[in-house]
Write an enzyme that holds these catalytic residues in place. Structure first.
Site, PDB file in Angstrom:
ATOM      1  N   SER A   1      -2.892  -7.676   3.045  1.00 51.55           N
ATOM      2  CA  SER A   1      -3.138  -7.554   4.484  1.00 51.55           C
ATOM      3  C   SER A   1      -3.513  -8.916   5.059  1.00 51.55           C
ATOM      4  CB  SER A   1      -4.259  -6.548   4.747  1.00 51.55           C
ATOM      5  OG  SER A   1      -3.928  -5.294   4.226  1.00 51.55           O
TER       6      SER A   1
ATOM      7  N   HIS B   1       0.840  -1.206   0.000  1.00 49.09           N
ATOM      8  CA  HIS B   1       0.000   0.000   0.000  1.00 49.09           C
ATOM      9  C   HIS B   1       0.876   1.259   0.000  1.00 49.09           C
ATOM     10  CE1 HIS B   1      -3.087  -2.618   2.335  1.00 49.09           C
ATOM     11  NE2 HIS B   1      -3.571  -2.455   1.131  1.00 49.09           N
TER      12      HIS B   1
ATOM     13  N   ARG C   1      -2.047  -6.138  -8.334  1.00 46.94           N
ATOM     14  CA  ARG C   1      -0.950  -7.052  -8.052  1.00 46.94           C
ATOM     15  C   ARG C   1      -0.827  -8.096  -9.166  1.00 46.94           C
ATOM     16  NH1 ARG C   1      -3.183  -7.717  -2.127  1.00 46.94           N
ATOM     17  NH2 ARG C   1      -4.974  -7.374  -3.442  1.00 46.94           N
TER      18      ARG C   1
ATOM     19  N   LYS D   1     -17.672  -6.399   6.729  1.00 41.91           N
ATOM     20  CA  LYS D   1     -16.373  -7.061   6.622  1.00 41.91           C
ATOM     21  C   LYS D   1     -15.756  -7.167   8.003  1.00 41.91           C
ATOM     22  CE  LYS D   1     -13.264  -6.655   2.649  1.00 41.91           C
ATOM     23  NZ  LYS D   1     -12.530  -5.668   1.850  1.00 41.91           N
TER      24      LYS D   1
END
Ligand code: ADP
Length: 169
Positions: free
Chosen positions: A131, A17, A92, A41
């Site tokens: 993460s 990030h 990514r 979430k």
């Protein structure tokens, strides 16, 4: 003035990030890292904890001109309210692509073309990083020092109930 937002969960912020933040802040006049509050979430850190970790990291790296804000709702509504025309997302691998394309197209349609999405490809060093992976490793007391800044590593160890090594950030 070109304003951009970098929305995400940042639960927690990783070097991946941070790489996107640095590069985006070189491109845009004003960048806001937007921590999205998503009650559906399950997150490890509270939004307040995430903001604190991001602000501390940015300050430490001379990036205090980058703003940090929180929002519960759609990024496109936040952008409309703050006159921001660009949403930054990091890519990514090809696996990110389908999901990201869907979000980008949704933003275009629902903002009536006012919100553009700009993708920055991940720094090669951080292509594997997420993460989720960081939390997985930290939960087993693994060494995540190559993934996150020291201060965040410390917070992760605290969350998982491990003693932290005494070291400088
Ligand atoms: P979200 O829950 O919205 O996916 P994340 O915090 O996981 O939020 O990610 C925010 C953005 O950062 C996404 O665009 C994601 O693809 C990107 N990102 C996450 N990890 C990396 C990384 N290692 N390198 C580059 N971009 C990344």
């Amino acid at each position: 003035m070109h304003k951009a937002v970098y929305p995400g969960s940042f639960d927690p912020l990783t070097y991946g990030h941070l790489d996107i933040i640095k590069r985006a802040s070189d491109i845009f006049d004003e960048l806001t890292v937007l921590v999205i509050r998503n009650s559906a979430k399950k997150s490890l850190f509270t939004v307040e904890e995430r903001v604190e970790m991001i602000e501390k990291t940015l300050k430490k790296r001379g990036l205090e001109h980058v703003k940090v804000d929180t929002y519960e709702g759609l990024t496109l509504d936040y952008c409309a309210a703050h006159d921001i025309g660009v949403s930054i997302r990091g890519l990514r691998a090809i696996t990110d692509f389908e999901y990201e394309l869907q979000i980008a197209q949704t933003n275009t349609v629902f903002s009536k073309g006012k919100l553009e999405t700009v993708f920055l490809t991940t720094g090669l060093k951080y292509a594997y990083l997420s993460s989720t992976i960081v939390k997985e490793i930290a939960s087993y007391h693994g060494d995540v020092s190559v993934c996150v800044p020291r201060s965040i590593e410390k917070k992760l160890m605290e969350k998982y109930g491990y003693e932290t090594k005494q070291h400088e950030e």
